[in-house]
Design a protein around this motif. Structure first.
Motif, PDB file in Angstrom:
ATOM      1  N   HIS A 119     -13.012  20.434  -3.262  1.00  0.00           N
ATOM      2  CA  HIS A 119     -13.268  20.485  -5.271  1.00  0.00           C
ATOM      3  C   HIS A 119     -14.812  21.407  -4.674  1.00  0.00           C
ATOM      4  O   HIS A 119     -15.030  21.268  -6.619  1.00  0.00           O
ATOM      5  N   HIS A 125     -11.880  24.696 -12.371  1.00  0.00           N
ATOM      6  CA  HIS A 125     -11.385  24.029 -13.687  1.00  0.00           C
ATOM      7  C   HIS A 125     -11.818  24.524 -15.183  1.00  0.00           C
ATOM      8  O   HIS A 125     -13.603  24.188 -14.650  1.00  0.00           O
ATOM      9  N   ASN A 131      -8.886   9.623  -6.383  1.00  0.00           N
ATOM     10  CA  ASN A 131      -8.094  10.567  -5.153  1.00  0.00           C
ATOM     11  C   ASN A 131      -6.787  10.304  -5.342  1.00  0.00           C
ATOM     12  O   ASN A 131      -6.143   9.424  -4.871  1.00  0.00           O
ATOM     13  N   ALA A 163      -2.465  20.311 -16.938  1.00  0.00           N
ATOM     14  CA  ALA A 163      -3.401  20.390 -15.700  1.00  0.00           C
ATOM     15  C   ALA A 163      -3.062  22.127 -16.016  1.00  0.00           C
ATOM     16  O   ALA A 163      -2.495  23.046 -16.340  1.00  0.00           O
ATOM     17  N   LYS A 197      -7.896  12.865  -9.976  1.00  0.00           N
ATOM     18  CA  LYS A 197      -6.991  12.489 -10.948  1.00  0.00           C
ATOM     19  C   LYS A 197      -8.125  11.677 -11.699  1.00  0.00           C
ATOM     20  O   LYS A 197      -9.020  11.113 -11.710  1.00  0.00           O
ATOM     21  N   GLN A 255      -5.884  15.440  -4.923  1.00  0.00           N
ATOM     22  CA  GLN A 255      -5.809  16.060  -6.345  1.00  0.00           C
ATOM     23  C   GLN A 255      -6.645  15.315  -7.046  1.00  0.00           C
ATOM     24  O   GLN A 255      -7.340  13.952  -6.282  1.00  0.00           O
ATOM     25  N   SER A 271      -5.005  15.695 -13.590  1.00  0.00           N
ATOM     26  CA  SER A 271      -4.779  15.819 -12.656  1.00  0.00           C
ATOM     27  C   SER A 271      -5.648  17.814 -12.428  1.00  0.00           C
ATOM     28  O   SER A 271      -4.382  18.797 -12.749  1.00  0.00           O
ATOM     29  N   LEU A 272      -6.173  17.626 -11.299  1.00  0.00           N
ATOM     30  CA  LEU A 272      -6.963  18.797 -11.211  1.00  0.00           C
ATOM     31  C   LEU A 272      -6.345  19.332  -9.025  1.00  0.00           C
ATOM     32  O   LEU A 272      -6.732  18.029  -8.722  1.00  0.00           O
ATOM     33  N   GLU A 273      -6.441  20.182  -9.069  1.00  0.00           N
ATOM     34  CA  GLU A 273      -6.402  20.634  -7.956  1.00  0.00           C
ATOM     35  C   GLU A 273      -7.324  21.006  -7.696  1.00  0.00           C
ATOM     36  O   GLU A 273      -7.885  22.323  -8.141  1.00  0.00           O
ATOM     37  N   LYS A 274      -7.325  21.052  -6.006  1.00  0.00           N
ATOM     38  CA  LYS A 274      -8.755  21.892  -5.397  1.00  0.00           C
ATOM     39  C   LYS A 274      -8.630  23.062  -5.305  1.00  0.00           C
ATOM     40  O   LYS A 274      -7.143  23.653  -5.042  1.00  0.00           O
TER      41      LYS A 274
END
Length: 397
Positions: A219, A337, A361, A181, A367, A365, A210-213
């Protein structure tokens, strides 16, 4: 109907001559079997990128004032009434990292108009203009004596996108080699941050991220874009009236938080919805294979709490016998991102459907896992990933 002005390299014309005032759209139609990035640089009176927030491209799709937006990978919209006095010109550019550069470009064009549906002027070009270049300043829109004007510059560079950034006085951030990430951005500093040209490529089956908001509510609008190289028949195939292109379709199986499951795809006209359940929408269907922008599916990342998981896939409707010949890839763009890229080149068998990625979800996060599995159709895909739906024959409307 007014006549479309055919522009030539180096020609200069006031926007008013084209019947344009403050609104302008630039659409680039590219005939190429390679990955080409488009960008727009907002420059000061010295033709420098003094504010790197005015580089509009895949990692930064809008200028801070909202005057320029990248509305598709190769299309930009301008609201010139919102341009600050500090910005004197915009340069629309193309760049590729391919070793042989832009010389592989076939007949291409830049179309200019007030909207996508209107064309006031166009500039035709091909790879013969750029025999050794990997980047090009294509169209310049600039102020002179209180008027906005434009010019097809078509000036090339042997470097790629990074060379363009440096030419305009910008700084390129060092790319990360990790698939982990992305590191959160540092606190704001007086000096502008370097421009990040990085993309994340999920190379192997099972690779995940995995991407955080990054936004306050979620997002944002998540864009899935499927693109492929158009196949043009030659020889005997041309004389027999063979297909002039490839028709690939993008779709997904989804499962919502309440347990409901269904599908979004053009087959059967199940296009979904963005602002309401299922919060996933397919933006039309390119049935000719002629669109250089491919197909788009949008996920409402601000409503991720309503979505449990979705399985993104593509299938061959017509035009090629297998995925190895389609040269297809999907780009997943999540605000804040670097874009994620997944290629579909792992099978030369006759499996018409490719499972691209599982998007889940994970406690808020996002994924993303690369699947790269090939199936005969949706029923086999459903069975493999345990969706449990009933399938029948369908067709496009």
């Amino acid at each position: 109907m007014s006549e479309v002005l055919q522009l030539t390299q180096g020609q200069r014309a006031p926007l008013s001559k084209l019947g344009l005032a403050q609104a302008l759209r630039v659409d680039l139609s590219l005939d190429a079997g390679l990955d080409i990035d488009a960008a727009c640089f907002g420059l000061d009176s010295a033709r420098r990128l003094s504010d790197e927030r005015y580089m509009v491209f895949f990692n930064q799709p809008s200028s801070p004032c909202g005057a320029v937006r990248q509305v598709a990978p190769h299309a930009f919209e301008f609201d010139l009434a919102r341009v600050p006095e500090s910005i004197d010109a915009f340069v629309v550019t193309l760049a590729t990292e391919a070793a042989d550069g832009l010389k592989r470009l076939g007949r291409s064009e830049a179309r200019l108009g007030e909207t996508q549906a209107t064309t006031c002027a166009q500039f035709a070009f091909d790879g013969s203009l750029f025999p050794v270049e990997r980047a090009v300043m294509l169209i310049e829109i600039y102020r002179k004596e209180g008027q906005w004007r434009l010019s097809p510059v078509a000036q090339g560079f042997q470097g790629g996108l990074a060379a363009l950034v440096q030419h305009f006085g910008g700084t390129v951030a060092e790319a990360s080699s990790s698939v982990a990430a992305p590191v959160p951005p540092p606190p704001p500093a007086p000096a502008p941050a370097p421009v990040s040209l990085s993309k994340i490529t999920l190379d192997k089956r099972g690779d995940k991220i995995s991407l955080e908001k990054r936004g306050a509510t979620g997002h944002g609008r998540i864009v899935c874009n499927l693109r492929w190289n158009v196949v043009k028949p030659s020889g005997l195939g041309k004389w027999l009236g063979g297909s002039s292109g490839v028709d690939l379709d993008l779709g997904c199986l989804y499962e919502l938080a309440d347990g409901s499951k269904f599908v979004v795809q053009a087959l059967g006209n199940q296009f979904g919805a963005y602002a309401e359940a299922p919060y996933i929408q397919l933006a039309g269907d390119d049935r000719t294979g002629a669109s250089t922008e491919g197909e788009f599916l949008y996920i409402n990342g601000d409503c991720l709490s309503h979505i449990r998981r979705l399985c993104l896939y593509a299938f061959i409707y017509e035009g090629v016998p297998n995925w190895a010949q389609a040269d297809a890839f999907v780009t997943l763009t999540v605000p804040g991102h670097p874009p994620l890229e997944v290629r579909m080149d792992g099978s030369d068998r006759g499996s018409s459907l490719c499972a691209i990625a599982m998007i889940e979800n994970d406690a808020g996060q996002l994924k993303v896992t690369k699947l790269a599995e090939y199936f005969a159709g949706q029923q086999e895909l459903d069975t493999h990933y345990h969706w449990g739906m009933q399938w029948g024959q369908g067709r496009k409307g």
